[in-house]
Design a protein around this motif. Structure first.
Motif, mmCIF file in Angstrom:
data_model
loop_
_atom_site.group_PDB
_atom_site.id
_atom_site.type_symbol
_atom_site.label_atom_id
_atom_site.label_comp_id
_atom_site.label_asym_id
_atom_site.label_seq_id
_atom_site.Cartn_x
_atom_site.Cartn_y
_atom_site.Cartn_z
ATOM 1 N N UNK A 1 2.254 -0.823 4.493
ATOM 2 C CA UNK A 1 0.836 -0.788 4.130
ATOM 3 C C UNK A 1 0.200 0.587 4.272
ATOM 4 N N UNK A 2 1.003 1.597 4.517
ATOM 5 C CA UNK A 2 0.499 2.974 4.550
ATOM 6 C C UNK A 2 0.257 3.423 3.107
ATOM 7 N N UNK A 3 -0.978 3.759 2.743
ATOM 8 C CA UNK A 3 -1.241 4.133 1.352
ATOM 9 C C UNK A 3 -0.467 5.373 0.905
ATOM 10 N N UNK A 4 -0.247 6.323 1.809
ATOM 11 C CA UNK A 4 0.514 7.522 1.453
ATOM 12 C C UNK A 4 1.968 7.165 1.159
ATOM 13 N N UNK A 5 2.525 6.267 1.965
ATOM 14 C CA UNK A 5 3.912 5.829 1.761
ATOM 15 C C UNK A 5 4.059 5.103 0.434
ATOM 16 N N UNK A 6 3.151 4.182 0.182
ATOM 17 C CA UNK A 6 3.218 3.390 -1.051
ATOM 18 C C UNK A 6 3.091 4.274 -2.278
ATOM 19 N N UNK A 7 2.132 5.186 -2.258
ATOM 20 C CA UNK A 7 1.961 6.083 -3.417
ATOM 21 C C UNK A 7 3.160 6.999 -3.581
ATOM 22 N N UNK A 8 3.724 7.482 -2.470
ATOM 23 C CA UNK A 8 4.901 8.344 -2.559
ATOM 24 C C UNK A 8 6.061 7.578 -3.206
ATOM 25 N N UNK A 9 6.258 6.344 -2.776
ATOM 26 C CA UNK A 9 7.362 5.553 -3.305
ATOM 27 C C UNK A 9 7.151 5.232 -4.787
ATOM 28 N N UNK A 10 5.952 4.789 -5.141
ATOM 29 C CA UNK A 10 5.655 4.361 -6.510
ATOM 30 C C UNK A 10 5.575 5.542 -7.468
#
Length: 198
Positions: A44-53
């Motif tokens: 649920x870390x927004x930075x992690x999710x955006x990095x992955x996507x």
């Protein structure tokens, strides 16, 4: 702090792009070993999710995955309590999704298979619809039975404890997420040496 995290994420993205370019050059040579790429993250870390996507998914789109040994570690900044329960930075829903993604990795060891599911979940996080994560089984055409059994049986918690140990053993320790390690070296060390090039 958010701008500092954004700057780190931008720098990591730029470095990741330049590493991808180097990987492309290396792939043209015969007998090149795969590059080890580990991503330490939390769901649920927004930075992690955006990095992955927005960034990591590109190694599947352009074929770089053929020369990358990708290891996803869904634990991040969580903490193990004295009774081996886990507390996550973004609350119980993050613990649930970290464990579901750990189970997906275990059940489908082929990175191309588990990444499709994880990508789907993280895209829902980016879109603020993560409560609908179970739709990713149908969307990716993957049977949910083994993953849900892993979660409900407690096997997922054992996997998360293994990820906790792996995360806690990082040298140097991670200081933020997403934490990207390429061939044993965190990208932030590369960025400190390479910042003048960007």
């Amino acid at each position: 702090m958010a701008s500092s995290s954004s700057a780190r994420l931008l720098l990591a993205s730029l470095l990741f792009s330049s590493l991808c370019f180097c990987f492309c050059l290396a792939s043209s040579q015969a007998s090149v070993p795969k590059v080890s790429l580990q991503l330490y993250y939390e769901t649920l870390c927004p930075y992690c999710s955006r990095f992955m996507v927005n960034h990591l998914s590109k190694i599947f789109e352009d074929g770089l995955i053929s020369i990358v040994d990708l290891d996803l570690i869904p634990y991040g900044n969580a903490r193990v309590n004295s009774n081996d329960s886990i507390t996550c930075q973004h609350g119980p829903n993050e613990c649930l999704l970290n464990t579901i993604e750990a189970c997906a990795i275990s059940v489908w060891p082929d990175v191309s298979e588990h990444f499709k599911f994880i990508y789907c979940v993280e895209l829902l996080v980016v879109d603020h619809k993560y409560e609908s994560w179970e739709t990713c089984f149908e969307e990716t055409g993957i049977d949910s039975t083994a993953v849900l059994k892993c979660y409900e049986s407690g096997e997922g918690n054992k996997l998360e404890l293994q990820y906790a140990a792996k995360t806690d053993a990082l040298q140097p320790p991670h200081t933020y997420v997403p934490w990207v390690v390429v061939d044993g070296q965190p990208l932030y060390e590369v960025s400190a040496q390479s910042i003048k090039f960007f």
